[in-house]
Design a protein around this motif. Structure first.
Motif, short mmCIF file in Angstrom:
data_model
loop_
_atom_site.label_atom_id
_atom_site.label_comp_id
_atom_site.label_asym_id
_atom_site.label_seq_id
_atom_site.Cartn_x
_atom_site.Cartn_y
_atom_site.Cartn_z
N ILE A 33 76.98 -3.07 -80.08
CA ILE A 33 77.74 -1.82 -80.08
C ILE A 33 77.24 -0.84 -79.03
CG2 ILE A 33 78.33 0.19 -81.49
CD1 ILE A 33 78.26 -1.67 -83.94
N ASP A 34 75.97 -0.90 -78.69
CA ASP A 34 75.35 0.07 -77.77
C ASP A 34 75.83 -0.13 -76.33
OD1 ASP A 34 73.74 1.82 -76.38
OD2 ASP A 34 71.86 1.05 -77.19
N PRO A 35 76.53 0.87 -75.75
CA PRO A 35 77.02 0.73 -74.38
C PRO A 35 75.91 0.79 -73.33
CG PRO A 35 77.50 2.93 -75.19
CD PRO A 35 76.91 2.16 -76.34
N LYS A 36 74.72 1.23 -73.71
CA LYS A 36 73.60 1.30 -72.77
C LYS A 36 72.98 -0.07 -72.52
CE LYS A 36 72.60 5.77 -74.66
NZ LYS A 36 71.90 6.21 -75.84
N VAL A 37 73.26 -1.02 -73.39
CA VAL A 37 72.73 -2.38 -73.25
C VAL A 37 73.74 -3.21 -72.46
CG1 VAL A 37 71.97 -4.44 -74.48
CG2 VAL A 37 71.50 -2.18 -75.45
N SER A 38 73.34 -3.66 -71.28
CA SER A 38 74.24 -4.47 -70.45
C SER A 38 74.37 -5.87 -71.03
CB SER A 38 73.69 -4.56 -69.02
OG SER A 38 72.52 -5.35 -69.01
N ASP A 39 75.38 -6.60 -70.57
CA ASP A 39 75.54 -7.96 -71.08
C ASP A 39 74.37 -8.85 -70.66
OD1 ASP A 39 76.45 -7.88 -68.48
OD2 ASP A 39 78.11 -9.26 -68.80
N ASN A 45 67.75 -10.52 -74.37
CA ASN A 45 67.12 -10.14 -75.64
C ASN A 45 67.25 -11.24 -76.70
OD1 ASN A 45 66.44 -7.69 -74.52
ND2 ASN A 45 68.08 -6.57 -75.50
N PHE A 46 68.34 -11.99 -76.64
CA PHE A 46 68.59 -13.00 -77.66
C PHE A 46 68.61 -14.43 -77.10
CE2 PHE A 46 70.50 -8.99 -79.09
CZ PHE A 46 69.68 -8.78 -80.18
N LYS A 47 68.01 -14.62 -75.95
CA LYS A 47 67.97 -15.92 -75.28
C LYS A 47 67.45 -17.04 -76.17
CE LYS A 47 68.58 -17.97 -71.26
NZ LYS A 47 69.89 -18.13 -70.70
N PRO A 48 66.41 -16.81 -76.99
CA PRO A 48 65.91 -17.90 -77.84
C PRO A 48 66.94 -18.43 -78.84
CG PRO A 48 64.33 -16.09 -77.77
CD PRO A 48 65.57 -15.61 -77.10
N PHE A 49 67.97 -17.65 -79.11
CA PHE A 49 68.98 -18.05 -80.11
C PHE A 49 70.26 -18.57 -79.47
CE2 PHE A 49 66.37 -14.54 -81.66
CZ PHE A 49 65.74 -15.18 -82.71
N ILE A 50 70.28 -18.67 -78.15
CA ILE A 50 71.47 -19.15 -77.43
C ILE A 50 71.15 -20.54 -76.89
CG2 ILE A 50 73.03 -18.68 -75.51
CD1 ILE A 50 72.26 -15.69 -75.83
N PRO A 51 71.76 -21.57 -77.50
CA PRO A 51 71.34 -22.94 -77.20
C PRO A 51 71.75 -23.50 -75.84
CG PRO A 51 73.15 -22.96 -78.76
CD PRO A 51 72.78 -21.52 -78.54
N ASP A 52 72.89 -23.05 -75.30
CA ASP A 52 73.35 -23.64 -74.05
C ASP A 52 74.23 -22.66 -73.27
OD1 ASP A 52 75.85 -23.68 -75.36
OD2 ASP A 52 75.61 -25.75 -75.97
N ALA A 53 74.66 -23.08 -72.10
CA ALA A 53 75.46 -22.22 -71.22
C ALA A 53 76.80 -21.84 -71.84
CB ALA A 53 75.68 -22.91 -69.88
N ALA A 55 77.46 -21.40 -75.07
CA ALA A 55 77.20 -20.35 -76.05
C ALA A 55 76.87 -19.04 -75.35
CB ALA A 55 76.05 -20.76 -76.97
N GLU A 56 76.12 -19.12 -74.26
CA GLU A 56 75.78 -17.92 -73.50
C GLU A 56 77.05 -17.24 -72.98
OE1 GLU A 56 73.58 -16.69 -69.36
OE2 GLU A 56 72.62 -18.23 -70.60
N ASP A 57 77.99 -18.04 -72.50
CA ASP A 57 79.25 -17.49 -72.02
C ASP A 57 80.02 -16.80 -73.15
OD1 ASP A 57 81.23 -17.07 -69.97
OD2 ASP A 57 82.44 -18.60 -70.97
N ALA A 58 80.01 -17.39 -74.33
CA ALA A 58 80.69 -16.80 -75.49
C ALA A 58 80.03 -15.47 -75.89
CB ALA A 58 80.69 -17.77 -76.66
N VAL A 59 78.71 -15.44 -75.90
CA VAL A 59 77.98 -14.21 -76.24
C VAL A 59 78.26 -13.14 -75.18
CG1 VAL A 59 75.67 -13.21 -76.49
CG2 VAL A 59 76.20 -15.40 -77.55
N ARG A 60 78.26 -13.53 -73.93
CA ARG A 60 78.53 -12.59 -72.83
C ARG A 60 79.95 -12.00 -72.97
NH1 ARG A 60 75.68 -11.93 -68.46
NH2 ARG A 60 74.65 -13.94 -68.66
N GLN A 61 80.92 -12.84 -73.30
CA GLN A 61 82.28 -12.35 -73.48
C GLN A 61 82.39 -11.40 -74.67
OE1 GLN A 61 85.22 -15.48 -73.56
NE2 GLN A 61 84.37 -16.46 -71.74
N ALA A 62 81.70 -11.71 -75.75
CA ALA A 62 81.71 -10.83 -76.92
C ALA A 62 81.10 -9.47 -76.58
CB ALA A 62 80.96 -11.48 -78.08
#
Length: 93
Positions: A33-39, A45-53, A55-62
């Protein structure tokens, strides 16, 4: 705009279950929700919980969906998250 409520409602069971005992869930939601945090920062920040590229793309889009919202919408999203957390459905947790 319609994606925002869907995302928040999708995490409702996890958010309720986590309560105040799961700071990771709170961080994920608050940083989304925080607009100060870039994608990029959000991904890092959550790299350990993102298993592959993929999933990373999905998180980035969200995260990008949140970055495109107005300040008023983001404030309302935080109010909604707080209301959910303090709701009668989360009370047992």
């Amino acid at each position: 705009m319609k994606l925002l409520p869907v995302l928040v409602l999708a995490v409702l069971p996890f958010y309720c279950y986590a309560g105040s005992g799961c700071p990771l869930v709170s961080q994920v939601i608050n940083q989304a929700i925080d607009p100060k945090v870039s994608d990029d920062q959000y991904i890092e920040n959550f790299k350990p919980f993102i298993p592959d590229a993929e999933a990373e793309d999905a998180v980035r889009q969200a995260k990008q969906c949140f970055l495109q919202q107005s300040e008023k919408t983001l404030t309302n999203a935080q109010v909604m998250v707080d209301a959910i957390y303090n709701s009668v459905w989360c009370e047992p947790y």
